[in-house]
Scaffold this motif. Structure first.
Motif, PDB file in Angstrom:
ATOM      1  N   VAL A 111      32.858  26.456  57.033  1.00  0.00           N
ATOM      2  CA  VAL A 111      31.516  27.025  56.905  1.00  0.00           C
ATOM      3  C   VAL A 111      31.138  27.139  55.430  1.00  0.00           C
ATOM      4  O   VAL A 111      30.003  26.843  55.039  1.00  0.00           O
ATOM      5  N   ALA A 112      32.092  27.549  54.598  1.00  0.00           N
ATOM      6  CA  ALA A 112      31.819  27.645  53.161  1.00  0.00           C
ATOM      7  C   ALA A 112      31.509  26.279  52.570  1.00  0.00           C
ATOM      8  O   ALA A 112      30.606  26.135  51.724  1.00  0.00           O
ATOM      9  N   ALA A 113      32.233  25.247  53.001  1.00  0.00           N
ATOM     10  CA  ALA A 113      31.963  23.894  52.502  1.00  0.00           C
ATOM     11  C   ALA A 113      30.578  23.420  52.938  1.00  0.00           C
ATOM     12  O   ALA A 113      29.857  22.767  52.174  1.00  0.00           O
ATOM     13  N   ALA A 114      30.184  23.759  54.167  1.00  0.00           N
ATOM     14  CA  ALA A 114      28.853  23.371  54.641  1.00  0.00           C
ATOM     15  C   ALA A 114      27.766  24.055  53.822  1.00  0.00           C
ATOM     16  O   ALA A 114      26.741  23.449  53.499  1.00  0.00           O
ATOM     17  N   ARG A 115      27.987  25.315  53.479  1.00  0.00           N
ATOM     18  CA  ARG A 115      27.006  26.017  52.641  1.00  0.00           C
ATOM     19  C   ARG A 115      26.917  25.375  51.262  1.00  0.00           C
ATOM     20  O   ARG A 115      25.832  25.266  50.675  1.00  0.00           O
ATOM     21  N   ALA A 116      28.063  24.944  50.732  1.00  0.00           N
ATOM     22  CA  ALA A 116      28.045  24.287  49.422  1.00  0.00           C
ATOM     23  C   ALA A 116      27.275  22.966  49.481  1.00  0.00           C
ATOM     24  O   ALA A 116      26.557  22.607  48.540  1.00  0.00           O
ATOM     25  N   ARG A 117      27.404  22.237  50.597  1.00  0.00           N
ATOM     26  CA  ARG A 117      26.650  20.988  50.735  1.00  0.00           C
ATOM     27  C   ARG A 117      25.146  21.259  50.797  1.00  0.00           C
ATOM     28  O   ARG A 117      24.339  20.462  50.314  1.00  0.00           O
ATOM     29  N   ILE A 118      24.777  22.375  51.399  1.00  0.00           N
ATOM     30  CA  ILE A 118      23.355  22.735  51.427  1.00  0.00           C
ATOM     31  C   ILE A 118      22.843  22.981  50.010  1.00  0.00           C
ATOM     32  O   ILE A 118      21.753  22.521  49.631  1.00  0.00           O
ATOM     33  N   GLU A 119      23.617  23.692  49.212  1.00  0.00           N
ATOM     34  CA  GLU A 119      23.198  23.963  47.837  1.00  0.00           C
ATOM     35  C   GLU A 119      23.100  22.677  47.031  1.00  0.00           C
ATOM     36  O   GLU A 119      22.210  22.522  46.186  1.00  0.00           O
ATOM     37  N   GLN A 120      24.017  21.737  47.268  1.00  0.00           N
ATOM     38  CA  GLN A 120      23.931  20.451  46.583  1.00  0.00           C
ATOM     39  C   GLN A 120      22.631  19.726  46.944  1.00  0.00           C
ATOM     40  O   GLN A 120      21.943  19.159  46.079  1.00  0.00           O
ATOM     41  N   PRO A 156      21.636  21.560  66.719  1.00  0.00           N
ATOM     42  CA  PRO A 156      21.622  21.205  65.289  1.00  0.00           C
ATOM     43  C   PRO A 156      21.897  19.740  65.027  1.00  0.00           C
ATOM     44  O   PRO A 156      21.318  19.157  64.102  1.00  0.00           O
ATOM     45  N   ASP A 157      22.795  19.119  65.814  1.00  0.00           N
ATOM     46  CA  ASP A 157      23.080  17.711  65.543  1.00  0.00           C
ATOM     47  C   ASP A 157      21.875  16.825  65.846  1.00  0.00           C
ATOM     48  O   ASP A 157      21.657  15.808  65.166  1.00  0.00           O
ATOM     49  N   VAL A 158      21.067  17.217  66.839  1.00  0.00           N
ATOM     50  CA  VAL A 158      19.844  16.467  67.120  1.00  0.00           C
ATOM     51  C   VAL A 158      18.844  16.640  65.982  1.00  0.00           C
ATOM     52  O   VAL A 158      18.204  15.679  65.530  1.00  0.00           O
ATOM     53  N   ARG A 159      18.725  17.878  65.489  1.00  0.00           N
ATOM     54  CA  ARG A 159      17.801  18.123  64.376  1.00  0.00           C
ATOM     55  C   ARG A 159      18.254  17.389  63.122  1.00  0.00           C
ATOM     56  O   ARG A 159      17.427  16.886  62.348  1.00  0.00           O
ATOM     57  N   ALA A 160      19.566  17.324  62.895  1.00  0.00           N
ATOM     58  CA  ALA A 160      20.063  16.585  61.733  1.00  0.00           C
ATOM     59  C   ALA A 160      19.749  15.095  61.855  1.00  0.00           C
ATOM     60  O   ALA A 160      19.325  14.452  60.884  1.00  0.00           O
ATOM     61  N   ALA A 161      19.931  14.542  63.056  1.00  0.00           N
ATOM     62  CA  ALA A 161      19.611  13.123  63.257  1.00  0.00           C
ATOM     63  C   ALA A 161      18.125  12.868  63.080  1.00  0.00           C
ATOM     64  O   ALA A 161      17.716  11.824  62.537  1.00  0.00           O
ATOM     65  N   GLU A 162      17.285  13.805  63.535  1.00  0.00           N
ATOM     66  CA  GLU A 162      15.838  13.634  63.368  1.00  0.00           C
ATOM     67  C   GLU A 162      15.442  13.676  61.900  1.00  0.00           C
ATOM     68  O   GLU A 162      14.600  12.888  61.446  1.00  0.00           O
ATOM     69  N   ARG A 163      16.049  14.562  61.123  1.00  0.00           N
ATOM     70  CA  ARG A 163      15.730  14.636  59.696  1.00  0.00           C
ATOM     71  C   ARG A 163      16.223  13.392  58.952  1.00  0.00           C
ATOM     72  O   ARG A 163      15.593  12.936  57.994  1.00  0.00           O
ATOM     73  N   ILE A 174      14.458  13.086  50.136  1.00  0.00           N
ATOM     74  CA  ILE A 174      15.492  14.055  49.745  1.00  0.00           C
ATOM     75  C   ILE A 174      15.258  15.393  50.429  1.00  0.00           C
ATOM     76  O   ILE A 174      16.208  16.094  50.808  1.00  0.00           O
ATOM     77  N   ASN A 175      13.995  15.762  50.621  1.00  0.00           N
ATOM     78  CA  ASN A 175      13.692  16.995  51.339  1.00  0.00           C
ATOM     79  C   ASN A 175      14.199  16.918  52.774  1.00  0.00           C
ATOM     80  O   ASN A 175      14.758  17.885  53.308  1.00  0.00           O
ATOM     81  N   ALA A 176      14.015  15.768  53.422  1.00  0.00           N
ATOM     82  CA  ALA A 176      14.521  15.590  54.785  1.00  0.00           C
ATOM     83  C   ALA A 176      16.045  15.623  54.804  1.00  0.00           C
ATOM     84  O   ALA A 176      16.656  16.180  55.725  1.00  0.00           O
ATOM     85  N   GLN A 177      16.677  15.043  53.785  1.00  0.00           N
ATOM     86  CA  GLN A 177      18.134  15.089  53.714  1.00  0.00           C
ATOM     87  C   GLN A 177      18.635  16.521  53.544  1.00  0.00           C
ATOM     88  O   GLN A 177      19.660  16.900  54.116  1.00  0.00           O
ATOM     89  N   ALA A 178      17.922  17.312  52.763  1.00  0.00           N
ATOM     90  CA  ALA A 178      18.313  18.709  52.585  1.00  0.00           C
ATOM     91  C   ALA A 178      18.220  19.462  53.915  1.00  0.00           C
ATOM     92  O   ALA A 178      19.095  20.276  54.252  1.00  0.00           O
ATOM     93  N   ALA A 179      17.159  19.199  54.674  1.00  0.00           N
ATOM     94  CA  ALA A 179      17.035  19.829  55.985  1.00  0.00           C
ATOM     95  C   ALA A 179      18.148  19.370  56.924  1.00  0.00           C
ATOM     96  O   ALA A 179      18.656  20.158  57.731  1.00  0.00           O
ATOM     97  N   ALA A 180      18.550  18.103  56.808  1.00  0.00           N
ATOM     98  CA  ALA A 180      19.667  17.615  57.620  1.00  0.00           C
ATOM     99  C   ALA A 180      20.961  18.315  57.242  1.00  0.00           C
ATOM    100  O   ALA A 180      21.807  18.597  58.112  1.00  0.00           O
TER     101      ALA A 180
END
Length: 505
Positions: free
Chosen positions: A77-86, A301-308, A165-171
């Protein structure tokens, strides 16, 4: 001025254009049953489920504690949060690239180039010309000031890049939520398996004690000549089998304890104290709310990530098409300076330079066209990937619903068998007290009762894990609220007997 406006007018019109196709949303997929799940049984309600903290419906405080610890301490979970910040930092960087960049600079140039002849005075040899021509070969420049660079986004390529890049951030955000969904389900499954293993260990230990008595009684009858040696060997083999099952159950308990510790971000063994006390296997609620397929597609969430990612791929087509249009950039320099160091302090030595630049790839041998084709193919791949994820999500939900219905029926049947084994053991205890049957026959009846209970516990664990699979397939997970706005979810009371009634299967 009129000529300048005439030149700027078409540029302004071009600047209002956006290259590439506008995103029209993901493709729609019709389900077989419209707005309902095909495999939903009578225990399934079409009402919308709670968005998060679904495990509280199991009514187990230890499980609630484990889920809370995992949200804080799990490294994934911490790694996922770090990817969001990136991703968010990349978005800020790309947005900043659309604005002018201004930098301070200080320059000192000393050059001695023979034959340069940069003098502005009379030619050598003429009256007033310097006698030493070496001075004309030297160059000294001192300057302090600012320089600015700005590329005008006429074709919208930079805007499309920001959109991608905005869509990638949402993904990235959706992927982080998906990681939490997977983690919540994994913790709940491991916890249910731990409770089943602990209950199994207790039942097998009681079976071992009963089998030990059966072996002793069988051996006594053998020594009295009432039995052959073969039944003694069978009784001893049964006892050894139970001992191996005890070792297996103990190993399962240790494995599940360590699994839960690691999932919560702790070292193996750190949660042994919390998990040492035995507890019943948590039961799911009598009714299960699942909503409808459309809500599942919007929630997972995986569907939303694929859509983004599909939206990002669509925006990259505009980035590639922008290369067809001319690029205009400006560089400006403003500073003080001259040929002497003191000139940088003289306001009269102000220098300003403006360098507009026009670049247009008139002949690129098909590079731009190939780049556009590549971007369009990537968009097609992302669209196919989105449909694949949606179909997988619907498959997960339908299969988990089908299995859950079968598991409830299995629990109801095994509950009936367990009740019959309890009744038979009670009658045999009365018969033993009346001297009608032997102690060995009573012990055998009690062993069958313990075996029936163990089978029922395994079925209950499978049913609860099936309910957990439904929650996972629906994309349910944590809802992170601020401390002031956090509300507790009261779990619905669960009646263990009502869940096991045959008529509800």
């Amino acid at each position: 001025m009129r000529k300048t406006l005439t030149l700027l007018a078409p540029m302004a019109l071009l600047a209002g254009c956006m290259s590439g196709p506008d995103y029209a949303g993901p493709p729609q997929l019709a389900t077989a049953a419209g707005n309902a799940f095909v495999r939903a049984g009578p225990e399934i309600d079409p009402f919308a489920p709670i968005a998060g903290d679904w495990w509280t419906l199991l009514g187990d405080p230890v499980l609630n504690e484990l889920e809370a610890r995992a949200l804080v301490g799990n490294p994934g979970v911490a790694a996922a949060r770090a990817r969001i910040e990136q991703a968010r930092a990349s978005l800020r960087q790309e947005r900043a690239n659309r604005l002018p960049a201004v930098a301070a600079q200080a320059t000192a140039v000393q050059a001695n180039i023979p034959g340069l002849d940069i003098g502005s005075g009379p030619p050598p040899g003429s009256p007033g010309a310097p006698a030493d021509t070496e001075e004309q070969d030297s160059l000294s420049v001192y300057n302090v000031g600012l320089n600015a660079n700005w590329e005008i986004d006429f074709a919208g390529g930079q805007a499309r890049r920001v959109e991608a890049i905005n869509a990638q951030a949402a993904a990235s955000v959706a992927n982080a939520e998906d990681a939490k969904v997977q983690l919540a389900a994994e913790i709940a499954r491991a916890y249910v398996s731990l409770r089943e293993a602990q209950g199994r260990l207790e039942l097998v230990q009681r079976e071992r004690d009963l089998q030990q008595q059966i072996l002793e009684l069988t051996y006594q009858r053998y020594t009295q000549g009432a039995l052959a040696l073969f039944p003694v060997g069978n009784a001893n083999a049964e006892l050894e089998l139970l001992k191996s099952q005890i070792a297996e159950a103990q190993a399962d308990i240790d494995v599940f304890k360590d699994t839960l510790a690691v999932l919560t971000g702790e070292a193996p063994g750190a949660l042994d104290g919390l998990l040492a006390a035995q507890a019943e296997i948590p039961l799911p609620p009598e009714r299960v709310a699942v909503g409808d397929p459309a809500a599942l597609i919007a929630r997972r969430p995986d569907v939303r990530a694929a859509e983004r990612m599909l939206a990002a791929a669509n925006a990259r087509i505009g980035v590639a098409e922008a290369a067809r249009f001319p690029k205009i950039s400006f560089m400006g320099i403003l500073g003080l300076g001259g040929s002497e160091p003191d000139d940088i302090l003289d306001p009269g030595n102000l220098s300003a330079i403006a360098l507009p630049r026009l670049q247009w790839n008139l002949l690129d041998s098909g590079r731009t066209a190939a780049s556009i084709d590549q971007a369009e193919s990537a968009r097609d791949e992302a669209e196919a990937r989105y449909l694949e994820v949606v179909l997988g999500a619907l498959r997960d939900a339908e299969q988990s619903l089908a299995r859950f219905g079968q598991q409830r029926a299995n629990v109801a049947a095994l509950a009936q068998i367990s009740r019959q084994a309890d009744t038979a053991a009670e009658l045999n205890e009365q018969r033993r007290a009346a001297g009608v049957i032997s102690q060995g026959e009573l012990d055998t009846s009690i062993r069958k009762r313990e075996q029936a209970r163990a089978n029922l516990d395994r079925a209950i664990a499978a049913m609860t894990n099936g309910w957990i699979a439904i929650q996972k397939s629906l994309g349910l997970g944590w809802v992170e609220l601020s401390r002031d706005n956090r509300t507790s979810v009261e779990p619905a009371p669960v009646d263990r007997k009502s869940v096991m009634k045959p008529e509800q299967s």
